[in-house]
Design an enzyme around this catalytic site. Structure first.
Site, PDB file in Angstrom:
ATOM      1  N   CYS A  94      13.762  10.927   7.239  1.00 21.20           N
ATOM      2  CA  CYS A  94      13.475  10.493   8.607  1.00 21.20           C
ATOM      3  C   CYS A  94      14.696  10.663   9.507  1.00 21.20           C
ATOM      4  O   CYS A  94      14.572  10.987  10.686  1.00 21.20           O
ATOM      5  CB  CYS A  94      13.005   9.054   8.619  1.00 21.20           C
ATOM      6  N   GLU A 128       8.772  16.697  15.279  1.00 16.84           N
ATOM      7  CA  GLU A 128       9.303  16.492  13.927  1.00 16.84           C
ATOM      8  C   GLU A 128       8.601  17.444  12.964  1.00 16.84           C
ATOM      9  O   GLU A 128       7.375  17.448  12.888  1.00 16.84           O
ATOM     10  CB  GLU A 128       9.056  15.040  13.484  1.00 16.84           C
ATOM     11  N   GLU A 162       8.868   1.658  11.534  1.00 18.44           N
ATOM     12  CA  GLU A 162       9.936   2.635  11.267  1.00 18.44           C
ATOM     13  C   GLU A 162       9.267   4.003  11.280  1.00 18.44           C
ATOM     14  O   GLU A 162       8.545   4.342  10.344  1.00 18.44           O
ATOM     15  CB  GLU A 162      10.581   2.371   9.892  1.00 18.44           C
ATOM     16  N   LYS A 200       0.882  -1.180   0.000  1.00 16.17           N
ATOM     17  CA  LYS A 200       0.000   0.000   0.000  1.00 16.17           C
ATOM     18  C   LYS A 200       0.914   1.223   0.000  1.00 16.17           C
ATOM     19  O   LYS A 200       1.390   1.652   1.054  1.00 16.17           O
ATOM     20  CB  LYS A 200      -0.883  -0.028   1.247  1.00 16.17           C
TER      21      LYS A 200
END
Ligand code: NAD
Length: 505
Positions: free
Chosen positions: A300, A398, A266, A191
């Protein structure tokens, strides 16, 4: 794979005409059962690129049926050698299409083509690497128990692997999951992120050309809350490998609890770069600038928090400002662009809100330039948040854009405390010529991956992943086997050991 040589004209040629994207289920390209589609938008112009089939529960159901049939049938009974032959064939076909993939990814995501060229040319390596790892390193253990037993372990594929990926490095991250999932013998439902469907679709075409048995590899495009959620809650999907935001990871774990999913997570990051006064400051400056501004800041493992020792801070910050002034912001398809537009207007607004918060929290917001001609794109100029401190949201959360929070420190103990004062723990970077301090500080930072005197250089054999709110589990190297395989132990009696004789007269 060597460097890709591709002129801007050729790159533009590849993206001039892009067909609509369909789902890939059971070896065929099909519309969504609902017939619904969504528009895919170019981040550089905010014009529509094409339409994408919007998958949902019914499509996941079809994909899961096909994946189960393949797992119980041809794929599941195939020899390892033959299976790895297919995995290597995918790698060869990716190499054949690599010129086309780089501009598609840049066009779809806004990542500069200099970056997408590097990423897509590494994707075939993911497949070759896992073909090699499975044949050489997917080994069990044997346990001799005196002369009574020999117990041994084997790795078996788990079943249907659901892979859910983000938009920030789509092709790289998709292949990073698909390669170990297939090489270890699972079947796959991918996906991809709804904002970056193009290279996932190209990969479906490539895998179709590789002629894997129908149903081994399936792609269901669609929104996270629909297609993604249906995949997570499907009873017959055994595992979910997810890369994305921390809050999405929590939601996925909740939604997968009833069907007892196995998860690899993750997640997000807010990684520190710590620069001591004895460091090679020129190299630290290169690494710091690249680590936050490459990938448009949508990385990331970006070093989004700088801690610079107070004795060298003034000159270092001056040099950083100079870099920010001169970073080339522009068209993602131009070779010399260093920072492109953010993926989507919604993400652009998110990052812009954080810049507003930074001002309200008392930062001096120092920014580079965006050329006037780029006004239609989702451009945030390279940005420094000066005078930042740990009372601020912009230091703790973040932002996932080209935004660096800049702070100073006095000594080792203080900087370790600051580095650990966030909920994330993905990566960290330490710059010092004192090698003992380099190790000491790195080992004290609570994060999954540390680099000393280096920018983010990856080694496919090492474990990839984060601690705290940055993730659960490790991918990469043979660590992926723990997740993508079921370990079975077989106990073999070598002689006639004593067995209690219940009920015997
Ligand atoms: P996201 O969480 O919004 O989406 C990721 C994927 O999850 C997409 O495919 C999305 O459609 C899907 N999704 C969303 N809601 C879902 C749901 N309820 N159920 C199932 N699937 C759902 O993340 P993003 O914005 O695409 O990516 C950026 C984030 O990814 C950042 O936080 C970044 O740090 C993180 N990231 C982490 C790593 C890592 O290795 N740790 C690597 C790359 C990106």
């Amino acid at each position: 794979m060597s460097e890709i040589n591709l002129s801007v004209e050729a790159a533009k040629g590849y993206v001039a005409q892009i067909d609509d994207v369909k789902l890939y289920i059971d070896g065929s390209f099909v519309e969504a059962e609902s017939q619904e589609q969504f528009d895919n938008i170019n981040p550089y112009t905010n014009e529509r690129i094409n339409a994408v089939a919007s998958g949902g529960k019914a499509d996941i159901e079809k994909a899961a049926k096909a994946a189960r049939k393949a797992f119980n049938g041809e794929w599941g009974s195939m020899s390892q050698n033959e299976r790895l032959g297919y995995v290597n064939k995918i790698a060869d076909l990716i190499d054949e299409h690599v010129e086309e993939l780089a501009p598609l990814e840049a066009h779809d995501t806004g990542l500069p083509i200099s970056i997408t060229k590097k990423m897509v040319s590494r994707a075939s390596k993911n497949f070759r690497f896992y073909a090699e790892m499975v044949s050489s390193r997917m080994v069990g253990d044997a346990y001799q128990v005196d002369d009574e037993f020999l117990n041994y372990t084997i790795h078996k594929p788990v079943g249907i692997a659901g892979l859910i990926t983000p938009w920030n490095a789509p092709f790289m991250l998709e292949t990073w999951k698909i390669a170990p999932a297939l090489a270890t013998g699972n079947t796959v439902i991918l996906k991809p992120a709804e904002w970056s469907p193009l290279t996932a679709n190209k990969l479906a075409e490539i895998i179709d050309q590789a002629e894997l048995p129908d149903g081994v590899f399936n792609v269901v495009h669609g929104y996270g809350e629909k297609a993604g959620a249906a995949l997570v809650s499907h009873e017959d999907v055994e595992l979910i490998s997810f890369t994305g935001e921390t809050s999405t990871g929590s939601e996925i774990m909740r939604n997968g609890a009833d069907s007892l999913k196995r998860f690899s997570m993750e997640l997000g990051g807010k990684s520190p770069i710590i620069v001591f006064d004895d460091a090679d400051l020129d190299r630290a400056l290169d690494a710091c600038t690249w680590g936050i501004f490459s990938f448009n800041g949508e990385r990331c493992t970006a070093n989004s928090r700088l801690y610079i020792h107070e004795d060298v801070a003034e000159d270092f910050i001056k040099a950083l400002k100079d870099r920010v002034d001169n970073i080339r912001v522009g068209d993602p398809l131009s070779d010399d662009t260093q920072v492109g537009p953010l993926i989507h207007t919604a993400h652009y607004e998110n990052v812009s809100r954080y810049l507003q918060v930074a001002k309200e929290e008392g930062c001096e917001v120092y920014q580079g330039n965006v050329p006037e001609a780029m006004r239609n794109g989702n451009f945030i100029p390279p940005t420094l948040l000066l005078n930042a401190d740990h009372s601020m949201r912009v230091v703790k959360e973040e932002i996932f854009g080209p935004v660096l929070a800049v702070m100073t420190f006095k000594d080792e103990a203080e900087v370790i405390e600051l580095a650990n004062d966030v909920r994330y723990g993905l990566a960290g970077y330490v710059w010092t010529k004192d090698i003992q301090r380099g190790h000491r500080v790195s080992q004290s930072v609570n994060a999954g991956m540390l680099w000393i005197n280096s920018q983010n250089v990856r080694d496919l054999r090492t474990p990839f992943g984060g601690s705290k709110h940055s993730g659960i589990g490790r991918e990469g190297g043979y660590y992926a086997f723990e997740f993508y395989t079921e370990m079975q132990v077989v106990h073999v009696a070598l002689g006639d050991h004593r067995i209690p004789q219940f009920g015997k007269k």
